[in-house]
Motif scaffolding. Structure first.
Motif, PDB file in Angstrom:
ATOM      1  N   PHE A  30      20.230 -13.733  36.117  1.00  0.00           N
ATOM      2  CA  PHE A  30      19.603 -12.396  35.633  1.00  0.00           C
ATOM      3  C   PHE A  30      18.512 -12.171  35.098  1.00  0.00           C
ATOM      4  N   LYS A  31      17.453 -13.310  34.181  1.00  0.00           N
ATOM      5  CA  LYS A  31      16.498 -13.286  33.604  1.00  0.00           C
ATOM      6  C   LYS A  31      15.427 -13.198  35.231  1.00  0.00           C
ATOM      7  N   LYS A  32      16.000 -13.649  36.444  1.00  0.00           N
ATOM      8  CA  LYS A  32      15.512 -13.843  37.115  1.00  0.00           C
ATOM      9  C   LYS A  32      14.699 -11.630  38.024  1.00  0.00           C
ATOM     10  N   LYS A  33      16.255 -11.283  37.772  1.00  0.00           N
ATOM     11  CA  LYS A  33      16.308  -9.521  37.975  1.00  0.00           C
ATOM     12  C   LYS A  33      15.320  -9.312  36.984  1.00  0.00           C
ATOM     13  N   LYS A  34      15.455  -9.796  35.872  1.00  0.00           N
ATOM     14  CA  LYS A  34      14.186  -8.185  35.107  1.00  0.00           C
ATOM     15  C   LYS A  34      13.162  -8.750  35.184  1.00  0.00           C
ATOM     16  N   MET A  35      12.801  -9.822  35.480  1.00  0.00           N
ATOM     17  CA  MET A  35      11.486 -10.343  36.043  1.00  0.00           C
ATOM     18  C   MET A  35      10.972  -9.304  37.020  1.00  0.00           C
ATOM     19  N   GLU A  36      11.216  -9.323  38.175  1.00  0.00           N
ATOM     20  CA  GLU A  36      11.080  -8.512  38.855  1.00  0.00           C
ATOM     21  C   GLU A  36      11.169  -7.180  38.750  1.00  0.00           C
ATOM     22  N   GLU A  37      12.488  -6.347  38.041  1.00  0.00           N
ATOM     23  CA  GLU A  37      12.779  -5.007  37.410  1.00  0.00           C
ATOM     24  C   GLU A  37      11.145  -4.312  37.075  1.00  0.00           C
ATOM     25  N   ALA A  38      10.953  -5.668  36.055  1.00  0.00           N
ATOM     26  CA  ALA A  38       9.734  -5.182  35.220  1.00  0.00           C
ATOM     27  C   ALA A  38       8.445  -5.319  36.108  1.00  0.00           C
ATOM     28  N   LYS A  39       8.043  -5.720  36.832  1.00  0.00           N
ATOM     29  CA  LYS A  39       6.998  -6.180  37.833  1.00  0.00           C
ATOM     30  C   LYS A  39       7.167  -4.899  38.808  1.00  0.00           C
ATOM     31  N   LYS A  40       7.836  -4.925  39.291  1.00  0.00           N
ATOM     32  CA  LYS A  40       7.934  -2.794  40.285  1.00  0.00           C
ATOM     33  C   LYS A  40       8.163  -2.123  39.021  1.00  0.00           C
ATOM     34  N   LEU A  41       7.866  -1.988  37.743  1.00  0.00           N
ATOM     35  CA  LEU A  41       8.067  -1.170  36.741  1.00  0.00           C
ATOM     36  C   LEU A  41       5.943  -1.328  36.507  1.00  0.00           C
ATOM     37  N   LYS A  42       5.419  -2.477  36.398  1.00  0.00           N
ATOM     38  CA  LYS A  42       3.984  -2.427  36.211  1.00  0.00           C
ATOM     39  C   LYS A  42       3.346  -1.526  37.533  1.00  0.00           C
ATOM     40  N   GLU A  43       3.699  -2.615  38.372  1.00  0.00           N
ATOM     41  CA  GLU A  43       3.288  -2.061  39.782  1.00  0.00           C
ATOM     42  C   GLU A  43       3.067   0.065  39.766  1.00  0.00           C
TER      43      GLU A  43
END
Length: 65
Positions: A30-43
């Motif tokens: 779950f934490k890994k998925k959240k971090m990936e989503e945050a990275k995509k959002l920032k991009e």
């Protein structure tokens, strides 16, 4: 005797934090998925910031008075 209490109230106790090593695979995934989503959002935000305004002109007023 009134219902008011004078003096300073004691602060509520905070719950103790769980130890860091007590995570299972679901939490880690779950934490890994959240971090990936945050990275995509920032991009996406940086990509969108490079472009100009969506509408040119804004609110238009008529010349009539």
């Amino acid at each position: 005797m009134s219902g008011r209490q004078g003096g300073k109230l004691k602060p509520l106790k905070k719950p103790k934090k769980a130890p860091q090593g007590d995570e299972d695979e679901e939490d880690l995934a779950f934490k890994k998925k959240k971090m990936e989503e945050a990275k995509k959002l920032k991009e996406m935000q940086t990509k969108a910031a490079g472009k100009g305004p969506l509408l040119s002109g804004g609110i238009k007023k008529s010349g009539k008075k």
